[in-house]
Design a protein around this motif. Structure first.
Motif, PDB file in Angstrom:
ATOM      1  N   PRO A 112       2.391   9.098   1.360  1.00 41.10           N
ATOM      2  CA  PRO A 112       1.663  10.254   1.367  1.00 41.10           C
ATOM      3  C   PRO A 112       0.347  10.223   0.361  1.00 41.10           C
ATOM      4  CG  PRO A 112       4.039  10.471   0.744  1.00 41.10           C
ATOM      5  CD  PRO A 112       3.768   9.152   0.673  1.00 41.10           C
ATOM      6  N   ALA A 113      -0.666  11.024   0.818  1.00 37.88           N
ATOM      7  CA  ALA A 113      -1.964  10.548   0.231  1.00 37.88           C
ATOM      8  C   ALA A 113      -2.508  12.025   0.156  1.00 37.88           C
ATOM      9  CB  ALA A 113      -2.789   9.715   0.929  1.00 37.88           C
ATOM     10  N   TYR A 114      -3.104  12.441  -0.970  1.00 39.79           N
ATOM     11  CA  TYR A 114      -3.777  13.771  -1.174  1.00 39.79           C
ATOM     12  C   TYR A 114      -4.922  13.543  -1.945  1.00 39.79           C
ATOM     13  CZ  TYR A 114      -5.320  18.263  -2.354  1.00 39.79           C
ATOM     14  OH  TYR A 114      -5.983  19.598  -2.433  1.00 39.79           O
ATOM     15  N   ASN A 115      -6.398  13.305  -1.514  1.00 41.24           N
ATOM     16  CA  ASN A 115      -7.437  12.989  -2.247  1.00 41.24           C
ATOM     17  C   ASN A 115      -7.249  11.794  -3.349  1.00 41.24           C
ATOM     18  OD1 ASN A 115      -8.991  14.961  -1.055  1.00 41.24           O
ATOM     19  ND2 ASN A 115      -8.450  16.553  -2.930  1.00 41.24           N
ATOM     20  N   ARG A 116      -6.811  10.432  -2.606  1.00 46.84           N
ATOM     21  CA  ARG A 116      -6.397   9.528  -3.277  1.00 46.84           C
ATOM     22  C   ARG A 116      -7.192   8.158  -2.865  1.00 46.84           C
ATOM     23  NH1 ARG A 116      -5.056  11.858  -7.270  1.00 46.84           N
ATOM     24  NH2 ARG A 116      -2.830  11.983  -8.007  1.00 46.84           N
TER      25      ARG A 116
ATOM     26  N   GLN B 259      -9.748   6.742  -4.138  1.00 48.69           N
ATOM     27  CA  GLN B 259     -10.213   6.088  -5.223  1.00 48.69           C
ATOM     28  C   GLN B 259      -8.827   4.892  -5.510  1.00 48.69           C
ATOM     29  OE1 GLN B 259      -9.317   8.637  -5.702  1.00 48.69           O
ATOM     30  NE2 GLN B 259      -8.146   9.108  -7.622  1.00 48.69           N
ATOM     31  N   THR B 260      -7.487   5.220  -5.189  1.00 53.78           N
ATOM     32  CA  THR B 260      -6.261   4.375  -5.705  1.00 53.78           C
ATOM     33  C   THR B 260      -5.602   3.718  -4.344  1.00 53.78           C
ATOM     34  OG1 THR B 260      -4.905   6.393  -5.685  1.00 53.78           O
ATOM     35  CG2 THR B 260      -6.062   5.790  -7.733  1.00 53.78           C
ATOM     36  N   LEU B 261      -5.854   4.409  -3.324  1.00 54.19           N
ATOM     37  CA  LEU B 261      -5.366   4.006  -2.230  1.00 54.19           C
ATOM     38  C   LEU B 261      -5.454   2.538  -1.646  1.00 54.19           C
ATOM     39  CD1 LEU B 261      -3.393   5.235   0.310  1.00 54.19           C
ATOM     40  CD2 LEU B 261      -5.287   5.896   1.432  1.00 54.19           C
ATOM     41  N   PRO B 262      -7.017   2.087  -2.034  1.00 59.56           N
ATOM     42  CA  PRO B 262      -7.098   0.571  -1.580  1.00 59.56           C
ATOM     43  C   PRO B 262      -6.084  -0.237  -2.535  1.00 59.56           C
ATOM     44  CG  PRO B 262      -9.289   1.541  -1.756  1.00 59.56           C
ATOM     45  CD  PRO B 262      -7.905   2.755  -2.235  1.00 59.56           C
ATOM     46  N   ARG B 263      -5.755  -0.047  -3.469  1.00 58.79           N
ATOM     47  CA  ARG B 263      -4.775  -0.779  -4.484  1.00 58.79           C
ATOM     48  C   ARG B 263      -3.625  -0.984  -3.633  1.00 58.79           C
ATOM     49  NH1 ARG B 263      -4.003   0.667 -10.393  1.00 58.79           N
ATOM     50  NH2 ARG B 263      -3.078   2.727  -9.302  1.00 58.79           N
ATOM     51  N   THR B 264      -3.013   0.091  -3.007  1.00 59.53           N
ATOM     52  CA  THR B 264      -1.745   0.049  -2.273  1.00 59.53           C
ATOM     53  C   THR B 264      -2.161  -0.724  -0.849  1.00 59.53           C
ATOM     54  OG1 THR B 264      -1.402   2.455  -2.932  1.00 59.53           O
ATOM     55  CG2 THR B 264       0.051   1.556  -1.001  1.00 59.53           C
ATOM     56  N   TYR B 265      -3.253  -0.479  -0.416  1.00 60.64           N
ATOM     57  CA  TYR B 265      -3.469  -1.492   0.878  1.00 60.64           C
ATOM     58  C   TYR B 265      -3.519  -3.042   0.331  1.00 60.64           C
ATOM     59  CZ  TYR B 265      -6.382  -3.489   4.287  1.00 60.64           C
ATOM     60  OH  TYR B 265      -7.061  -4.520   5.285  1.00 60.64           O
TER      61      TYR B 265
ATOM     62  N   GLY C 284      -4.030  16.650   3.915  1.00 55.27           N
ATOM     63  CA  GLY C 284      -4.985  17.472   3.700  1.00 55.27           C
ATOM     64  C   GLY C 284      -5.912  16.977   2.813  1.00 55.27           C
ATOM     65  N   SER C 285      -6.469  15.745   2.704  1.00 52.55           N
ATOM     66  CA  SER C 285      -7.429  15.339   1.856  1.00 52.55           C
ATOM     67  C   SER C 285      -8.819  15.737   2.085  1.00 52.55           C
ATOM     68  CB  SER C 285      -7.390  13.722   1.819  1.00 52.55           C
ATOM     69  OG  SER C 285      -6.332  13.290   1.279  1.00 52.55           O
TER      70      SER C 285
ATOM     71  N   ARG D 134      -9.693   9.343   5.460  1.00 54.90           N
ATOM     72  CA  ARG D 134      -9.747   9.136   6.666  1.00 54.90           C
ATOM     73  C   ARG D 134     -10.550   7.987   7.165  1.00 54.90           C
ATOM     74  NH1 ARG D 134      -8.509  12.245  11.480  1.00 54.90           N
ATOM     75  NH2 ARG D 134      -8.518  14.208  10.159  1.00 54.90           N
ATOM     76  N   GLU D 135     -11.822   8.032   6.768  1.00 52.78           N
ATOM     77  CA  GLU D 135     -12.800   6.866   6.750  1.00 52.78           C
ATOM     78  C   GLU D 135     -12.260   5.637   6.532  1.00 52.78           C
ATOM     79  OE1 GLU D 135     -14.412  10.859   7.519  1.00 52.78           O
ATOM     80  OE2 GLU D 135     -13.520   9.970   5.792  1.00 52.78           O
ATOM     81  N   ILE D 136     -11.793   5.512   5.309  1.00 51.14           N
ATOM     82  CA  ILE D 136     -11.509   4.249   4.725  1.00 51.14           C
ATOM     83  C   ILE D 136     -10.149   3.637   5.479  1.00 51.14           C
ATOM     84  CG2 ILE D 136     -10.059   3.311   2.689  1.00 51.14           C
ATOM     85  CD1 ILE D 136     -11.471   5.155   0.845  1.00 51.14           C
ATOM     86  N   VAL D 137      -9.321   4.506   5.789  1.00 51.94           N
ATOM     87  CA  VAL D 137      -8.123   4.090   6.716  1.00 51.94           C
ATOM     88  C   VAL D 137      -8.514   3.414   7.910  1.00 51.94           C
ATOM     89  CG1 VAL D 137      -5.897   4.646   7.785  1.00 51.94           C
ATOM     90  CG2 VAL D 137      -6.408   5.410   5.389  1.00 51.94           C
ATOM     91  N   GLN D 138      -9.462   4.195   8.555  1.00 46.39           N
ATOM     92  CA  GLN D 138      -9.947   3.919   9.746  1.00 46.39           C
ATOM     93  C   GLN D 138     -10.887   2.416   9.880  1.00 46.39           C
ATOM     94  OE1 GLN D 138     -12.593   7.102  10.699  1.00 46.39           O
ATOM     95  NE2 GLN D 138     -10.851   8.207  12.138  1.00 46.39           N
ATOM     96  N   GLU D 139     -11.440   2.108   8.598  1.00 41.49           N
ATOM     97  CA  GLU D 139     -11.797   0.700   8.469  1.00 41.49           C
ATOM     98  C   GLU D 139     -10.980  -0.279   8.235  1.00 41.49           C
ATOM     99  OE1 GLU D 139     -15.021  -0.127   8.761  1.00 41.49           O
ATOM    100  OE2 GLU D 139     -15.514   1.694   9.503  1.00 41.49           O
TER     101      GLU D 139
END
Length: 293
Positions: free
Chosen positions: A9-13, A15-21, A40-41, A46-51
């Motif tokens: 689950p992600a909400y305005n993260r 800046q930290t989601l790349p670490r998870t990836y 609902g970020s 969305r753009e980061i995940v699409q890349e």
């Protein structure tokens, strides 16, 4: 078909989601899917995940956007869309530990025919220090509530069978509120199943300043119906009889904050709820004073 879904689950993260990836990319075993539920970020999640989806990561990345409703609603959406045998939640500011997928699947292959709901493993900080207490050497199985009732502490990483997690009701949604304890489903599962113990660090965690665990008193004010619901579950399926009265106190407080004047009638423990009213009033006053401060 992969064996396990890692859902986040992600909400305005952003800046930290790349670490998870990156922690998922590093997994040697790629027998998993990654499901991101964007709650609902308003940042560029969305753009980061699409890349990432354009890359050959060795695993599928599924992205679902929903209106902001809180962590529990993101879990509801995740469970509705998971079709693998197992699932595990890795938060958007955390990282899957090295070789965690391999360790999970190796353990699961050893115990999958024994009727377990899944596995319970360890969380650690990014220095490798276990969050709370670990497992005793002779502990091979437990319920989640049983672990804590016997002196356990700290967040633990839970890997559930998808068919079992879907067997129980979804997290309820209360209008205007965005919090219901994730422990609701886990507490129900505990009544029928145990978890096999995996004495390994599966996740490295970092608690964010704006995370729910760091703003609990404010959460009490914003989500009183959700908290009252959770306390009723705790009274109905108690961790211990000693803990029931504490749950009654919190139930009274949350009921007062939500202006539910029928809370005694609705309580699973009416007698103890009546006895808890004075302490519940004091707790309510304390919460209000701290949040205003």
């Amino acid at each position: 078909m992969k064996t396990i879904t890692v859902f986040t689950p992600a909400y305005n993260r952003a800046q930290t989601l790349p670490r998870t990836y990156e922690s998922l990319v590093k997994q040697k075993c790629k027998d998993f899917k990654w499901l991101i539920v964007d709650d609902g970020s308003s940042d560029n999640t969305r753009e980061i995940v699409q890349e990432w989806q354009k890359k050959d990561n060795g695993f599928e990345i599924q992205y679902i956007y929903k209106e902001n409703g809180g962590m529990h609603t993101a879990h509801n959406v995740a469970y509705e869309n998971i079709n693998t045998e197992l699932n595990v939640c890795i938060d958007s500011d955390d990282a899957l530990a090295d070789d965690a997928i391999e360790k999970i699947l190796e353990k699961w292959n050893q115990v999958k025919g024994k009727g377990y709901a899944g596995l319970i493993g360890l969380d650690a900080d990014f220095s490798g220090n276990i969050i709370g207490k670990g497992f005793s050497k002779d502990m091979t199985e437990t319920t989640l509530v049983g672990y804590y009732a016997n002196g356990g502490s700290g967040d633990k990483k839970l890997v559930y069978r998808t068919d079992i997690i879907k067997k129980y009701p979804s997290y309820p949604v209360f209008e205007g509120e965005k919090y219901v304890a994730l422990g609701y489903k886990y507490r129900l599962i505990d009544q029928e199943y145990k978890l096999a113990v995996l004495d390994e660090i599966l996740c490295n965690v970092e608690y964010q300043p704006d995370g729910s665990s760091n703003s609990m008193l404010r959460q009490y004010i914003k989500n009183p119906k959700g908290f009252a619901f959770w306390r009723k579950i705790c009274m109905q399926f108690p961790e211990s009889e000693q803990r029931v009265f504490q749950d009654c106190i919190h139930y009274v407080s949350s009921s007062l904050l939500s202006r539910n004047w029928h809370f005694i009638k609705e309580s699973p423990r009416k007698g103890k709820t009546v006895l808890a009213i004075p302490a519940g009033i004091l707790l309510t006053l304390y919460i209000k004073s701290k949040v205003k401060g």
